[in-house]
Design a protein around this motif. Structure first.
Motif, short mmCIF file in Angstrom:
data_model
loop_
_atom_site.label_atom_id
_atom_site.label_comp_id
_atom_site.label_asym_id
_atom_site.label_seq_id
_atom_site.Cartn_x
_atom_site.Cartn_y
_atom_site.Cartn_z
N GLY A 174 0.80 -1.22 0.00
CA GLY A 174 0.00 0.00 0.00
C GLY A 174 0.83 1.27 0.00
N TYR A 175 2.12 1.13 0.34
CA TYR A 175 3.00 2.29 0.48
C TYR A 175 4.30 2.04 -0.28
CZ TYR A 175 -0.21 3.42 4.29
OH TYR A 175 -1.33 3.72 5.02
N PRO A 176 4.32 2.27 -1.60
CA PRO A 176 5.53 2.03 -2.38
C PRO A 176 6.72 2.84 -1.87
CG PRO A 176 3.64 2.37 -3.83
CD PRO A 176 3.19 2.71 -2.45
N ASP A 177 7.90 2.26 -2.02
CA ASP A 177 9.14 2.97 -1.68
C ASP A 177 9.22 4.24 -2.52
OD1 ASP A 177 12.10 3.24 -0.95
OD2 ASP A 177 12.20 2.98 -3.13
N PRO A 178 9.31 5.42 -1.89
CA PRO A 178 9.22 6.67 -2.65
C PRO A 178 10.26 6.82 -3.75
CG PRO A 178 8.91 7.11 -0.32
CD PRO A 178 9.35 5.67 -0.44
N GLU A 179 11.52 6.52 -3.46
CA GLU A 179 12.59 6.78 -4.44
C GLU A 179 12.37 5.98 -5.72
OE1 GLU A 179 17.48 6.56 -4.88
OE2 GLU A 179 16.52 6.11 -2.95
N THR A 180 12.12 4.67 -5.58
CA THR A 180 11.95 3.84 -6.77
C THR A 180 10.59 4.09 -7.43
OG1 THR A 180 11.28 2.01 -5.30
CG2 THR A 180 13.57 2.04 -6.08
N PHE A 181 9.57 4.40 -6.64
CA PHE A 181 8.27 4.71 -7.21
C PHE A 181 8.35 5.95 -8.09
CE2 PHE A 181 4.50 7.44 -6.96
CZ PHE A 181 3.53 6.62 -7.51
N PHE A 182 8.94 7.02 -7.57
CA PHE A 182 9.01 8.26 -8.35
C PHE A 182 9.87 8.08 -9.60
CE2 PHE A 182 7.59 10.59 -4.48
CZ PHE A 182 6.52 11.25 -5.06
N ALA A 183 10.95 7.31 -9.51
CA ALA A 183 11.80 7.07 -10.68
C ALA A 183 11.02 6.35 -11.78
CB ALA A 183 13.04 6.28 -10.28
N SER A 184 10.30 5.30 -11.41
CA SER A 184 9.51 4.56 -12.39
C SER A 184 8.33 5.39 -12.90
CB SER A 184 8.99 3.25 -11.79
OG SER A 184 10.04 2.33 -11.62
N TYR A 185 7.74 6.16 -12.02
CA TYR A 185 6.62 7.02 -12.42
C TYR A 185 7.06 8.01 -13.49
CZ TYR A 185 3.13 10.76 -11.98
OH TYR A 185 2.19 11.72 -12.24
N ARG A 186 8.23 8.61 -13.30
CA ARG A 186 8.73 9.57 -14.30
C ARG A 186 9.04 8.87 -15.62
NH1 ARG A 186 11.33 11.71 -9.59
NH2 ARG A 186 13.16 10.43 -10.00
N GLU A 187 9.69 7.71 -15.55
CA GLU A 187 10.04 6.99 -16.78
C GLU A 187 8.80 6.51 -17.52
OE1 GLU A 187 13.33 4.32 -17.24
OE2 GLU A 187 13.92 4.65 -15.15
N LEU A 188 7.86 5.93 -16.77
CA LEU A 188 6.65 5.43 -17.41
C LEU A 188 5.84 6.58 -17.99
CD1 LEU A 188 4.70 3.14 -18.09
CD2 LEU A 188 3.77 3.33 -15.77
N SER A 189 5.75 7.68 -17.28
CA SER A 189 5.02 8.84 -17.79
C SER A 189 5.62 9.33 -19.10
CB SER A 189 5.02 9.97 -16.76
OG SER A 189 4.29 9.61 -15.60
N ALA A 190 6.95 9.40 -19.16
CA ALA A 190 7.62 9.84 -20.38
C ALA A 190 7.34 8.88 -21.54
CB ALA A 190 9.12 9.97 -20.15
N TRP A 191 7.32 7.58 -21.25
CA TRP A 191 7.05 6.57 -22.29
C TRP A 191 5.61 6.69 -22.77
CZ3 TRP A 191 4.02 2.07 -22.80
CH2 TRP A 191 4.42 1.20 -23.83
#
Length: 227
Positions: free
Chosen positions: A74-91
Motif C-alpha cells: 500500500g505504500y511504495p518505496d518513494p525513491e523507486t516509485f518516483f523514478a519509475s513514475y517519471r520513466e513510465l510517464s515519459a514513455w
C-alpha cells in the motif's frame, strides 16, 4: 514498432485494421512484458485496439522486473516509485504521436503493482486523463509527496477487480479504491471473486464489455435521426 525507448522493452500488438484506440497493460511484480500479452487477446479478441505491454524498469530480487521496491503493501518505496513514475510517464507521453491515437482513446490497466502504476499515471499530478483505468488486484498508492488528482476522476470509467482470498494485496485495498473513486464521481465497475492474487477468468467477459464501452468503435454510424 519503436517508441524511442530501446532500453525499455515492450510487446506491441497491432490492431486488425484502423485502431479504435489502444490498451496498455502493466505487469505485476517479478514478471515481464510477456506476462499480460494473453490478456490483450482475451480483452480485445477482435483486435480493435493496439496493445502494448511495457517491461518495468527495475531488476530486483528474487528476479524479474519491478516497478518499485515493496517495503509495505500500500505504500511504495518513494525513491523507486518516483523514478519509475517519471520513466513510465515519459514513455506513455510518446504514445499518442507514435500510434496516431489520441490520449482519450487509450486505456491504462495493470495487475498488482501494475495496477498501482496505472492509477498513478492515469490520475497523477499534471497527467492527461485516459479513456479509462483498469486496476486488477492493486491499490491506490500512498507515497509521501504524491497525491492523485481525484478531482479529475469525475465521469472516468474505472474497472476494479480483486480476489477476496488475496493473501498478497488484501481485497480491502480494492474496496478502498472503489469507495474513493466512486466518491470522486468516477464511473466505477467493481468485481470481487473468491480467488487469490490472480485474475479470475470468470470476470474477463465483464472486463471485455467494460473495455468496449470505455473505447467504443470510432466508426460506429450515427444513430437514426441524429443530426
Amino acid at each position: 514498432m519503436s517508441l524511442g525507448r530501446e532500453s525499455w522493452p515492450h510487446q506491441f500488438r497491432s490492431a486488425a485494421g484502423e485502431p479504435d484506440g489502444a490498451l496498455v497493460l502493466l505487469h505485476g511484480r517479478g514478471t515481464d512484458e510477456f506476462d499480460l500479452v494473453p490478456l490483450l487477446d482475451a480483452l480485445d479478441p477482435e483486435h480493435r485496439l493496439i496493445g502494448l505491454t511495457p517491461r518495468a524498469p527495475l531488476s530486483l530480487p528474487p528476479g524479474g522486473a519491478h516497478w518499485y521496491i515493496v517495503r509495505r503493501v500500500g505504500y511504495p518505496d518513494p525513491e523507486t516509485f518516483f523514478a519509475s513514475y517519471r520513466e513510465l510517464s515519459a514513455w506513455l507521453d510518446v504514445l499518442p504521436g507514435a500510434l496516431d491515437v489520441p490520449w482519450e482513446r487509450i486505456v491504462l490497466g495493470g495487475f498488482s503493482m501494475g495496477a498501482v502504476m496505472s492509477y498513478a499515471t492515469g490520475l497523477g499530478p499534471g497527467r492527461p486523463t485516459p479513456a479509462g483505468i483498469m486496476a486488477l488486484s492493486g491499490f491506490i498508492p500512498r507515497v509521501e509527496g504524491f497525491e492523485l488528482g481525484l478531482e479529475r476522476a469525475a465521469g472516468l470509467p474505472v474497472a476494479i477487480a480483486h480476489g477476496t482470498a488475496d493473501p498478497v494485496i488484501s481485497v480491502e485495498f480494492g474496496r478502498d479504491a472503489h469507495r474513493r473513486l466512486e466518491g470522486a464521481g468516477a464511473d466505477v465497475g467493481y468485481w470481487e471473486s473468491p480467488v487469490p492474487h490472480t485474475i479470475d477468468p470468470g470476470i474477463v467477459p465483464d472486463l471485455r464489455r467494460w473495455l468496449g464501452a470505455a473505447i467504443p468503435s470510432a466508426t460506429e454510424p450515427a444513430s437514426e435521426g441524429s443530426a
